[in-house]
Design an enzyme around this catalytic site. Structure first.
Site, mmCIF file in Angstrom:
data_model
loop_
_atom_site.group_PDB
_atom_site.id
_atom_site.type_symbol
_atom_site.label_atom_id
_atom_site.label_comp_id
_atom_site.label_asym_id
_atom_site.label_seq_id
_atom_site.Cartn_x
_atom_site.Cartn_y
_atom_site.Cartn_z
ATOM 1 N N SER A 19 0.884 -1.250 -0.104
ATOM 2 C CA SER A 19 0.088 0.032 -0.082
ATOM 3 C C SER A 19 0.866 1.390 0.136
ATOM 4 C CB SER A 19 -0.959 0.058 1.142
ATOM 5 O OG SER A 19 -0.002 0.117 2.467
ATOM 6 N N ASP A 45 -3.171 6.922 11.906
ATOM 7 C CA ASP A 45 -2.534 6.165 10.770
ATOM 8 C C ASP A 45 -1.242 6.735 10.370
ATOM 9 O OD1 ASP A 45 -1.225 5.055 8.485
ATOM 10 O OD2 ASP A 45 -3.141 4.885 7.099
ATOM 11 N N HIS A 62 0.871 5.592 6.390
ATOM 12 C CA HIS A 62 0.515 6.063 4.844
ATOM 13 C C HIS A 62 0.815 7.512 5.175
ATOM 14 C CE1 HIS A 62 -1.568 2.175 5.127
ATOM 15 N NE2 HIS A 62 -0.848 1.849 3.916
#
Ligand SMILES: *[C@@H]1O[C@H](CO)[C@@H](O)[C@H](O)[C@H]1NC(C)=O
Ligand SMILES: *[C@@H]1O[C@H](CO)[C@@H](O)[C@H](O)[C@H]1NC(C)=O
Ligand SMILES: *[C@@H]1O[C@H](CO)[C@@H](O)[C@H](O)[C@H]1NC(C)=O
Ligand SMILES: *[C@@H]1O[C@H](CO)[C@@H](O)[C@H](O)[C@H]1NC(C)=O
Length: 421
Positions: A150, A396, A399
């Site tokens: 990702s 998060d 990312h």
């Protein structure tokens, strides 16, 4: 069976934290993919906007002047972050319709925007000015593909935004089929693609939709199933890291998934990583024609989950950070598994084909300010006000917001692609 106990306490704590984050975000990742908004062939239905017109009238001007490229001898990864709102961000969040909700931090409520405005300044040379038109010309009749997890998808979204502004609406499309997402620029017959393979080799986490599996098992010597999708690509950009980080040992299948095998051995992470990269390197050396294809390997994308790592006792993971770590007297220590970095550089040095090693790890470790934090989605939905109020659980710090740090990673690709062609 290779299995050794090797858990230092501090490593365990970091691993546990990563694991907890992992439970939240890998699951999240699966959901966000399910909700990927461009799941069918889609000609852009939006009418031409003023913004596009302005941009296309700006295009010829953009081509004025020469672009200077750094000499190959210059280490472009050695340098510092410079605040430069004249040249960055390279595109506006609201002008790139292809960004997913996972990364549009401003739209998701982030108030500070300094994180978009830092430029990487190499110590001994300059990065060339980014020109989308120049990149699109270089990609003409070609395929550029990101392969990995990702974080590589994060970088792929960035690259799509960096080139998409040179194309009129209606002449670009995004199609997702299985593991492959393809952004197509009609007028240039060019594609910018992303292929989901979080371990590069075959694993039980290869399903592009349903991959939030806690018990991750890999087949380190098995790469052809994925590799057949990487042939005839002109620029290949590989990475694999974050999926390795939730356990100290990697589970290695005895036998093959196809034959129903379920038993596995536990192998120390760097050893398993070495086996995987050796398989990858052999595949590249055997299948890639260096006269056609340029190969890149991204080093690890770091995470920021312990604010004491940068001496902020009042921090909560990365959630309160609005500027990079600017004290560069010592490199930051944010828990990156540097052993894998060494494995990667060793493997790449042993290869026949010369691979462009994109050394993003240290320079990204300074960017505690650049993560999506609480301005992102979870299980397919934007965080609720209650969740946003609890960053210790919900932020998060893996990312990155876009525009943002991955644009810089792509400036490195751009530099290589445009200068050595
Ligand atoms: C990677 O870049 C960092 C600085 O950003 C540097 O200290 C390190 O030596 C580089 N490693 C390699 C293998 O080039
Ligand atoms: C369009 O791009 C594809 C993929 O790179 C290439 O194989 C094909 O030859 C190109 N078509 C033309 C007309 O150049
Ligand atoms: C690449 O090009 C060189 C020089 O034109 C040639 O000698 C070599 O055989 C080519 N390699 C491959 C794998 O096609
Ligand atoms: C920068 O970091 C070093 C090492 O952690 C520390 O000794 C020094 O005081 C710091 N400098 C500033 C200006 O904070």
């Amino acid at each position: 069976m290779i299995y050794r106990k090797n858990n230092h306490l501090s490593v365990s704590i970091v691993l546990l934290s990563v694991f907890l984050i992992g439970i939240i975000f890998y699951d999240e990742d699966a959901k966000s993919l399910t909700r990927f908004p461009f799941s069918t062939s889609k000609e852009n239905p939006l009418p031409e906007t003023n913004i596009n017109e302005q941009q296309s009238t700006k295009l010829p001007a953009e081509d004025d002047g020469d672009v200077e490229f750094p000499p190959e001898s210059c280490d472009i990864f050695d340098g510092s972050w410079v605040f430069d709102e004249l040249t960055h961000p390279l595109y506006k969040e609201e002008e790139c319709e292809f960004l997913t909700e996972q990364v549009t931090c401003m739209k998701n409520g982030r108030q500070d925007s300094m994180y978009q405005k830092w430029r990487w300044q190499p110590k001994d040379c300059n990065l060339p000015k980014f020109k989308g038109k120049l990149l699109a010309e270089e990609l003409k009749n070609k395929r550029l593909m990101f392969v990995g997890d990702s974080l590589n998808r994060n970088q792929w979204e960035s690259m799509v935004c960096m080139v998409q502004s040179v194309v009129k609406s209606g002449r670009k499309s995004l199609i997702k089929t299985g593991s492959l997402s393809i952004f197509r620029i009609e007028d240039y017959n060019a594609t910018v693609e992303f292929y989901w393979a979080p371990f590069l080799v075959q694993s039980n986490s290869d399903d592009p939709e349903m991959h939030s599996i806690l018990d991750r098992i890999i087949m380190p010597e098995s790469i052809n199933t994925h590799g057949q999708n990487w042939k005839n690509v002109d620029y290949l950009v590989f990475n694999t890291y974050i999926w390795w980080m939730n356990t100290a040992n990697m589970k290695v299948l005895r036998g093959s998934f196809d034959e129903g095998a379920t038993e596995y051995d536990e192998v120390e992470r760097p050893i398993a990583y070495g086996r995987v990269l050796k398989t990858w390197a052999e595949w590249v050396d055997k299948n890639i024609n260096p006269n056609r294809t340029m190969v890149f390997f991204n080093s690890m994308s770091p995470i920021h989950i312990k604010s004491l790592d940068w001496d902020n006792p009042n921090g909560i993971k990365c959630a309160k950070e609005t500027s990079p770590i600017l004290n560069m007297s010592t490199p930051p220590h944010v828990g990156t598994d540097r052993r894998l970095f060494t494995v990667a550089t060793d493997v790449i040095q042993s290869m026949k084909l010369s691979v462009n090693f994109i050394n993003i790890t240290t320079l990204s470790e300074y960017r505690k300010d650049a993560h999506t934090s609480i301005y992102t989605i979870r299980q397919g939905k934007l965080l609720t006000a209650d969740q946003k109020a609890d960053p210790a659980i919900y932020a998060d710090c893996i990312h990155w917001c876009l525009p943002g740090l991955p644009d810089t990673w792509n400036e490195f690709l751009y530099t290589r692609i445009v200068s050595y062609s």
